[in-house]
Design an enzyme around this catalytic site. Structure first.
Site, mmCIF file in Angstrom:
data_model
loop_
_atom_site.group_PDB
_atom_site.id
_atom_site.type_symbol
_atom_site.label_atom_id
_atom_site.label_comp_id
_atom_site.label_asym_id
_atom_site.label_seq_id
_atom_site.Cartn_x
_atom_site.Cartn_y
_atom_site.Cartn_z
ATOM 1 N N ASN A 246 -2.192 14.811 -20.459
ATOM 2 C CA ASN A 246 -2.907 15.391 -19.311
ATOM 3 C C ASN A 246 -1.855 15.956 -18.358
ATOM 4 O O ASN A 246 -1.171 15.198 -17.678
ATOM 5 C CB ASN A 246 -3.748 14.295 -18.640
ATOM 6 C CG ASN A 246 -4.430 14.789 -17.382
ATOM 7 O OD1 ASN A 246 -4.412 15.987 -17.073
ATOM 8 N ND2 ASN A 246 -5.043 13.873 -16.647
ATOM 9 N N TRP A 247 -1.758 17.274 -18.351
ATOM 10 C CA TRP A 247 -0.694 17.901 -17.555
ATOM 11 C C TRP A 247 -1.054 17.958 -16.068
ATOM 12 O O TRP A 247 -0.245 18.384 -15.256
ATOM 13 C CB TRP A 247 -0.404 19.309 -18.090
ATOM 14 C CG TRP A 247 0.183 19.338 -19.461
ATOM 15 C CD1 TRP A 247 0.443 18.261 -20.281
ATOM 16 C CD2 TRP A 247 0.580 20.494 -20.209
ATOM 17 N NE1 TRP A 247 0.974 18.682 -21.474
ATOM 18 C CE2 TRP A 247 1.068 20.056 -21.465
ATOM 19 C CE3 TRP A 247 0.562 21.866 -19.950
ATOM 20 C CZ2 TRP A 247 1.540 20.934 -22.438
ATOM 21 C CZ3 TRP A 247 1.026 22.751 -20.925
ATOM 22 C CH2 TRP A 247 1.513 22.292 -22.149
ATOM 23 N N LYS A 248 -2.285 17.614 -15.741
ATOM 24 C CA LYS A 248 -2.750 17.636 -14.334
ATOM 25 C C LYS A 248 -2.437 18.991 -13.706
ATOM 26 O O LYS A 248 -2.516 20.010 -14.385
ATOM 27 C CB LYS A 248 -2.137 16.450 -13.575
ATOM 28 C CG LYS A 248 -2.413 15.115 -14.296
ATOM 29 C CD LYS A 248 -2.104 13.899 -13.481
ATOM 30 C CE LYS A 248 -2.420 12.650 -14.294
ATOM 31 N NZ LYS A 248 -2.174 11.408 -13.551
ATOM 32 N N HIS B 153 -11.835 11.737 -14.548
ATOM 33 C CA HIS B 153 -10.513 11.166 -14.246
ATOM 34 C C HIS B 153 -10.528 10.591 -12.829
ATOM 35 O O HIS B 153 -11.165 11.131 -11.933
ATOM 36 C CB HIS B 153 -9.446 12.256 -14.371
ATOM 37 C CG HIS B 153 -8.066 11.699 -14.359
ATOM 38 N ND1 HIS B 153 -7.444 11.314 -13.192
ATOM 39 C CD2 HIS B 153 -7.197 11.428 -15.365
ATOM 40 C CE1 HIS B 153 -6.242 10.839 -13.494
ATOM 41 N NE2 HIS B 153 -6.073 10.895 -14.799
ATOM 42 N N GLU C 94 -8.495 10.712 -10.508
ATOM 43 C CA GLU C 94 -8.071 11.640 -9.453
ATOM 44 C C GLU C 94 -9.229 12.541 -9.044
ATOM 45 O O GLU C 94 -9.348 12.916 -7.881
ATOM 46 C CB GLU C 94 -6.856 12.446 -9.932
ATOM 47 C CG GLU C 94 -5.610 11.571 -9.937
ATOM 48 C CD GLU C 94 -4.582 11.935 -11.003
ATOM 49 O OE1 GLU C 94 -4.672 13.027 -11.582
ATOM 50 O OE2 GLU C 94 -3.691 11.099 -11.254
ATOM 51 N N GLU D 135 -8.087 3.830 -17.738
ATOM 52 C CA GLU D 135 -6.920 4.138 -16.909
ATOM 53 C C GLU D 135 -7.024 3.362 -15.601
ATOM 54 O O GLU D 135 -7.691 3.821 -14.662
ATOM 55 C CB GLU D 135 -6.864 5.635 -16.595
ATOM 56 C CG GLU D 135 -6.782 6.523 -17.805
ATOM 57 C CD GLU D 135 -6.154 7.866 -17.471
ATOM 58 O OE1 GLU D 135 -5.144 8.200 -18.110
ATOM 59 O OE2 GLU D 135 -6.634 8.554 -16.567
ATOM 60 N N GLY E 36 0.675 6.928 -12.539
ATOM 61 C CA GLY E 36 1.763 7.558 -11.790
ATOM 62 C C GLY E 36 2.609 6.588 -10.990
ATOM 63 O O GLY E 36 3.394 6.995 -10.126
ATOM 64 N N SER F 58 1.054 5.245 -16.707
ATOM 65 C CA SER F 58 2.495 5.004 -16.849
ATOM 66 C C SER F 58 2.917 4.714 -18.291
ATOM 67 O O SER F 58 3.787 3.868 -18.523
ATOM 68 C CB SER F 58 2.948 3.879 -15.895
ATOM 69 O OG SER F 58 2.693 4.241 -14.551
ATOM 70 N N GLY G 195 0.125 11.012 -18.645
ATOM 71 C CA GLY G 195 0.301 11.971 -17.549
ATOM 72 C C GLY G 195 1.746 12.423 -17.463
ATOM 73 O O GLY G 195 2.194 13.294 -18.215
ATOM 74 N N GLY G 196 2.505 11.796 -16.562
ATOM 75 C CA GLY G 196 3.879 12.211 -16.289
ATOM 76 C C GLY G 196 4.739 12.411 -17.529
ATOM 77 O O GLY G 196 5.458 13.411 -17.642
HETATM 78 P P1 13P Z 1 0.666 8.748 -15.754
HETATM 79 O O1 13P Z 1 0.982 8.674 -17.208
HETATM 80 O O2 13P Z 1 1.512 9.749 -15.008
HETATM 81 O O3 13P Z 1 0.632 7.414 -15.108
HETATM 82 O O4 13P Z 1 -0.818 9.349 -15.640
HETATM 83 C C1 13P Z 1 -1.817 8.797 -16.409
HETATM 84 C C2 13P Z 1 -3.017 9.652 -16.307
HETATM 85 O O5 13P Z 1 -3.614 9.756 -15.258
HETATM 86 C C3 13P Z 1 -3.422 10.401 -17.508
HETATM 87 O O6 13P Z 1 -4.674 10.958 -17.344
#
Ligand code: 13P
Length: 251
Positions: A9-11, A95, A97, A165, A171, A210, A231-232
């Site tokens: 997920n590149w956000k 998600h 967020e 999640e 993050g 993470s 994510g990251g």
């Molecule tokens: P991180 O891997 O950056 O913690 O993010 C997880 C995430 O929200 C994937 O959708």
């Protein structure tokens, strides 16, 4: 289970040149798998260009959100047909967020899941508790409601992937331990099993929060963890590829 998934997920990251470089590098460094799936979820603006790179390859394309109407006066929204038109197979829905910053509720998540599945998109549905909810010990209660409401009125699990999640792990560099994650994944499978029966054993439940090449091995060693939503670590080809390599070694 052999049909694992690793999704990136590149956000809200990557310009087109960055997205193209990242997608090319993931495509070229990962094997075509006989089992398991690799999915990239770039922002809307680069879906089309990433599709040009991954189409015909072993990598599937996902969007990070969807709207629950087909077309019309919904400024700023994107329909299922638009996503399919640019090559999406999957869409991420609900998600944390989006729930936190864009006021998505269990009800809108459900509308999006219904519309996504009804339009032929596979849905990666995100659930997870906040730190406060975990401290109070109500994580099962919270996640149970999220799951039941997201799936309300959905008859089959075929095109559904769940991503657990925990909000406190996203993050933060503080991933859930494999035991904490497994406990919640097991719980989620049981909740789904109440409605859908044994077929629930085929549903992929991904862990997100993470995830790194260092911790993925222990996480996917657990019975009910079928992959990761990253994510990251999906924004750097080395780390994302590292995670996929660990998956292929372990399974
Ligand atoms: P991180 O891997 O950056 O913690 O993010 C997880 C995430 O929200 C994937 O959708």
């Amino acid at each position: 289970m052999t049909n694992w998934m690793v999704a990136g997920n590149w956000k809200m990251n990557t310009t087109s040149s960055e997205a193209i470089a990242l997608a090319q590098s993931v495509r070229d460094a990962t094997p075509r798998l006989s089992e398991g799936e690799i999915v990239l979820a770039p922002p809307f603006t680069v879906l089309s260009s990433v599709n040009e790179i991954v189409k015909g390859s072993h990598i599937k394309l996902a969007a990070q959100n969807i709207f629950y109407e087909d077309k019309g006066a919904y400024t700023g929204e994107i329909s299922p047909a638009m996503l399919k038109d640019v090559g999406c197979t999957y869409v991420i829905i609900g998600h944390s967020e989006r729930r936190k910053y864009f006021h998505e509720t269990d009800e809108t998540v459900n509308l999006k899941v219904k519309k996504g599945l009804g339009s032929g998109l596979k849905c990666i549905i995100c659930v997870g508790e906040t730190e406060e909810e975990r401290e109070k010990g109500v994580m099962e209660f919270v996640v149970g409601i999220q799951i039941k409401k997201a799936m309300s009125g959905i008859e089959a699990l075929d095109n559904v992937v769940i991503a657990y999640e925990p909000v406190w792990a996203i993050g933060t560099g503080k991933n859930a331990t494999s035991a904490e994650a497994e406990e919640m994944h097991h719980f989620i499978r049981n909740v789904l099993g109440e409605t859908y029966g044994d077929v629930v054993n085929k549903v992929r439940i991904l862990y997100g929060g993470s995830v790194t090449p260092e911790n993925i091995g222990e996480l996917i060693g657990m019975k009910n963890i079928n992959g990761a939503l990253v994510g990251g670590a999906s924004l750097k080809s080395e780390t994302f590829i590292g995670i996929i390599k660990r998956m292929t070694e372990k399974r």
